[in-house]
Motif scaffolding. Sequence first.
Motif, short mmCIF file in Angstrom:
data_model
loop_
_atom_site.label_atom_id
_atom_site.label_comp_id
_atom_site.label_asym_id
_atom_site.label_seq_id
_atom_site.Cartn_x
_atom_site.Cartn_y
_atom_site.Cartn_z
N TYR A 170 -1.68 13.43 -1.17
CA TYR A 170 -1.35 12.27 -0.33
C TYR A 170 -1.43 12.65 1.15
O TYR A 170 -0.93 13.71 1.55
N VAL A 178 0.02 12.80 4.23
CA VAL A 178 1.39 12.61 4.69
C VAL A 178 1.45 12.01 6.10
O VAL A 178 2.23 11.07 6.35
N THR A 214 3.76 3.40 -3.65
CA THR A 214 3.63 4.65 -4.41
C THR A 214 3.74 5.88 -3.52
O THR A 214 4.44 6.84 -3.89
N PRO A 215 3.06 5.94 -2.36
CA PRO A 215 3.25 7.11 -1.49
C PRO A 215 4.70 7.36 -1.08
O PRO A 215 5.14 8.51 -1.00
N GLU A 219 7.73 16.39 1.82
CA GLU A 219 6.38 16.27 2.37
C GLU A 219 5.43 17.29 1.76
O GLU A 219 4.25 17.00 1.54
N ILE A 223 0.64 8.40 6.02
CA ILE A 223 1.74 7.63 5.44
C ILE A 223 2.81 7.37 6.51
O ILE A 223 3.35 6.26 6.62
N ALA A 237 4.18 16.13 -1.57
CA ALA A 237 3.25 15.02 -1.38
C ALA A 237 1.88 15.52 -0.97
O ALA A 237 0.84 15.01 -1.43
N GLN A 238 1.84 16.53 -0.09
CA GLN A 238 0.55 17.10 0.31
C GLN A 238 -0.13 17.78 -0.86
O GLN A 238 -1.35 17.68 -1.02
N VAL A 254 6.49 9.25 -3.72
CA VAL A 254 6.18 10.68 -3.68
C VAL A 254 6.90 11.35 -2.51
O VAL A 254 7.38 12.48 -2.63
N HIS A 284 0.82 -1.21 0.00
CA HIS A 284 0.00 0.00 0.00
C HIS A 284 0.86 1.27 0.00
O HIS A 284 0.46 2.30 -0.57
#
Length: 341
Positions: free
Chosen positions: A237, A239, A220-221, A229, A242, A232-233, A224, A217
Amino acid sequence: MRERGFRAFWLLCGLPAMLVLTMLLALDTGATTVHLRDLWHCATGAQGQAAHLVLWGIRGPRIAMACLTGAALAVAGTIMQGLFRNPLADPGLAGVSSAAALATACVIVLGGAWQWVTGLGMWAIPCAGIAGSFAGMGLLYFFATRGGVTSITAMLLAGVAFGAFSGALTGILIFRADDTALRDLTFWTMGSFSGATWSGVGLLVPFLLVAGGLAIHLATPLNVMLLNEHNAQLMGYPVERIKSLSMLAVACATGPTVSLVGAIGFVGVVVPHLVRLMVGPDHRVVLPASAILGATLLTGADTMARTLASPAEIPVGIVTALLGTPAFVWLLARSHRTGVS
């Protein structure tokens, strides 16, 4: 890009074959002369009781435990390196393995005075290690999180501090241990698969299934998160989620393995970095490849540990340290030359 994909394809095809060959070699190698051709006879009951005991009762669970442990430590190291964006990070940085080691040492040294330890019997040490790993993860999050935001830097520093504090407490336990507990604790800290059983493998599997599912899961995150961070945000995503899932995966992979087989170093830091050198930073490839390579290397190291001084046995942690230290120094030198931090 096409060349990297080609290498990833052949790596994911070649590593499973290498793992199978290593497992077969491990089954065929040992102080007792029992060969692979006896496997079928053991399965059909045509072979003697001694061969059945050696292959299925001793070598079988030991190889399974080595494979699972190597895969777990390699996956935990990959996640840590992706989360901290540092190719030299390993599960020990989070303090989770140190907390598991401290809880296990408490049971070994002080367990005779605790009724619940007597009631759990052989499961006391694994249960203590698992509880310690999750307790360490909870404390780490408590100190690293402010206002609902978990700082990676604070997590790293808190993990190092927790690791040092756990090591100090473990040293106090060693100081007050009696001869029997001291011997058990010493051998446990060096790591060994000599006590592997199918029941221990069964205890480990559920935690590793959770860790593996989370790793899939998170692939992929984590790709990124390699940027930063903020990006990503911006890409949508979660963060903080994650981070929490990553640490949960590390705890599920590290705590049970440490409690069952002891402290085994360098797998979590060396294996992911070697894979990344071959196929690049894509966690969709690095995570499964690291799991298979970690299982292969630790199975091979355990085979060396039980054959180099046969019929005696070298703790597998010593073998991984002897093999891992030159590799780690080489990785440090290479990171220094290329400017990797």
